[in-house]
Design an enzyme around this catalytic site. Sequence first.
Site, PDB file in Angstrom:
ATOM      1  N   HIS A 109       0.807  -1.225   0.000  1.00  0.00           N
ATOM      2  CA  HIS A 109       0.000   0.000   0.000  1.00  0.00           C
ATOM      3  C   HIS A 109       0.843   1.281   0.000  1.00  0.00           C
ATOM      4  O   HIS A 109       0.535   2.244   0.723  1.00  0.00           O
ATOM      5  CB  HIS A 109      -0.959  -0.006   1.202  1.00  0.00           C
ATOM      6  CG  HIS A 109      -2.067  -1.024   1.098  1.00  0.00           C
ATOM      7  ND1 HIS A 109      -2.530  -1.533  -0.087  1.00  0.00           N
ATOM      8  CD2 HIS A 109      -2.816  -1.636   2.071  1.00  0.00           C
ATOM      9  CE1 HIS A 109      -3.522  -2.394   0.145  1.00  0.00           C
ATOM     10  NE2 HIS A 109      -3.697  -2.486   1.435  1.00  0.00           N
ATOM     11  N   HIS A 179      -9.710   2.142   0.576  1.00  0.00           N
ATOM     12  CA  HIS A 179      -9.669   0.971   1.455  1.00  0.00           C
ATOM     13  C   HIS A 179     -10.772   1.027   2.524  1.00  0.00           C
ATOM     14  O   HIS A 179     -10.523   0.711   3.694  1.00  0.00           O
ATOM     15  CB  HIS A 179      -8.286   0.880   2.097  1.00  0.00           C
ATOM     16  CG  HIS A 179      -7.834  -0.507   2.399  1.00  0.00           C
ATOM     17  ND1 HIS A 179      -8.559  -1.374   3.176  1.00  0.00           N
ATOM     18  CD2 HIS A 179      -6.723  -1.185   2.015  1.00  0.00           C
ATOM     19  CE1 HIS A 179      -7.902  -2.522   3.265  1.00  0.00           C
ATOM     20  NE2 HIS A 179      -6.796  -2.436   2.566  1.00  0.00           N
ATOM     21  N   GLU A 310     -11.427  -3.595  -2.804  1.00  0.00           N
ATOM     22  CA  GLU A 310     -10.425  -2.628  -3.252  1.00  0.00           C
ATOM     23  C   GLU A 310     -10.204  -2.821  -4.751  1.00  0.00           C
ATOM     24  O   GLU A 310      -9.559  -3.781  -5.162  1.00  0.00           O
ATOM     25  CB  GLU A 310      -9.111  -2.859  -2.503  1.00  0.00           C
ATOM     26  CG  GLU A 310      -9.248  -2.874  -1.005  1.00  0.00           C
ATOM     27  CD  GLU A 310      -8.138  -3.685  -0.330  1.00  0.00           C
ATOM     28  OE1 GLU A 310      -6.953  -3.475  -0.609  1.00  0.00           O
ATOM     29  OE2 GLU A 310      -8.473  -4.559   0.492  1.00  0.00           O
TER      30      GLU A 310
HETATM   31  C1  GLA Z   1      -5.041  -5.264   2.213  1.00  0.00           C
HETATM   32  C2  GLA Z   1      -4.241  -6.498   2.228  1.00  0.00           C
HETATM   33  C3  GLA Z   1      -4.479  -7.254   3.484  1.00  0.00           C
HETATM   34  C4  GLA Z   1      -4.222  -6.384   4.679  1.00  0.00           C
HETATM   35  C5  GLA Z   1      -5.038  -5.123   4.575  1.00  0.00           C
HETATM   36  C6  GLA Z   1      -4.701  -4.155   5.677  1.00  0.00           C
HETATM   37  O1  GLA Z   1      -6.363  -5.531   1.965  1.00  0.00           O
HETATM   38  O2  GLA Z   1      -4.473  -7.311   1.102  1.00  0.00           O
HETATM   39  O3  GLA Z   1      -3.634  -8.378   3.525  1.00  0.00           O
HETATM   40  O4  GLA Z   1      -2.870  -6.051   4.741  1.00  0.00           O
HETATM   41  O5  GLA Z   1      -4.826  -4.490   3.360  1.00  0.00           O
HETATM   42  O6  GLA Z   1      -4.752  -4.761   6.928  1.00  0.00           O
END
Ligand code: GLA
Length: 345
Positions: A109, A179, A310
């Site tokens: 991210h 997110h 997402e």
């Molecule tokens: C994304 C990732 C997950 C986790 C979340 C945050 O969705 O794919 O594995 O890291 O972010 O907790």
Amino acid sequence: MSTVKITKEAFGSTSAGDEVDKYTLTNNAGVSVEIINFGGTIVSIHAPDKNGVTDDVISGYDNVAGYENNPPYFGALIGRVANRICRGKFTLNGKEHQLAINNSPNHLHGGPQGYNMQLWNASVEGSKLILHLTDPDGRENYTGTVQVTVTYELTEDSALSIHYQAKTDQATPLNLTNHTYFNLGGKASPNIYDHLISIAADRYTPKDETCIPTGELAPVDNTPFDLRTPVLLKNRIPLVTEGPPGFDHNFCLNGEGLRCIARVEHAASGRVMEVLTDQPGVQLYTGNFLDGVRGKSGACYQQHHSLALETQVYPDAINQPQFPDCVLKPGEVYDTTTVYKFSCS
Ligand code: GLA
């Protein structure tokens, strides 16, 4: 001329002393969406149930301090590159990049100073909230200065659209998403087990034990990943056990252009959410790592409290040439739209 209203108020300040504003988008159908300029984060979405009772359907915190320490990335805009880059490494135009390893052994991210941690410039134009960020060359070891504009708009038919636009002065991977974690049952609903979900994807990207795609585009047929007809999450989550139970997977979406790719329904409240996007993928994440995170009004978010959809280019696309391209070049315009649309069944 839209009748959706946007108001602005103070939300607090960051630990560095920057003031954070909260914008509230309200339509005449009883939907309101609160967004702060820290991280471009959606902090609440109130939507009516089948009896007209409005409740908050997303997870988050009460204050800026919560969003400054937000390991689940509740509500935030994610960039420069959403999802994982294998071991934080990629090579572009002959230059090797080593990014922060913030989800060992991978980069996740956009790194510790990702877009979720930035204060965006905000302005209002009619019914649109326009957020702008200059992401400088070298931040988080990415190359090129990227100018990003994200426009949030709520319509009278309760569609929250997120329009992402960007330009760069040097080639760079770019993959932007939001997110937000949804629980359509509202604040008192402890988990998403009674949510019915469907995703229009004939294939998904299997992953290794570190959540990096193996490169295969696997058919969902006869697997727990076949969500083409609606399934109750309580029946499916226990079947996905590669890590903590639940989904944390990228689905390869059928079709092209802005289309409906997912639908979530919570029968008891009657709330329905449809997701539309022009992106090739979506990460379904069922909050597998939530472990008692303290949130709004004393809430304690346990595993599977809420789910994220997402929209994205497939994870690690910069290292997987057979995946859709995620490189933005100078002179090109990155332009993508995702819509979360609320209604009742
Ligand atoms: C994304 C990732 C997950 C986790 C979340 C945050 O969705 O794919 O594995 O890291 O972010 O907790």
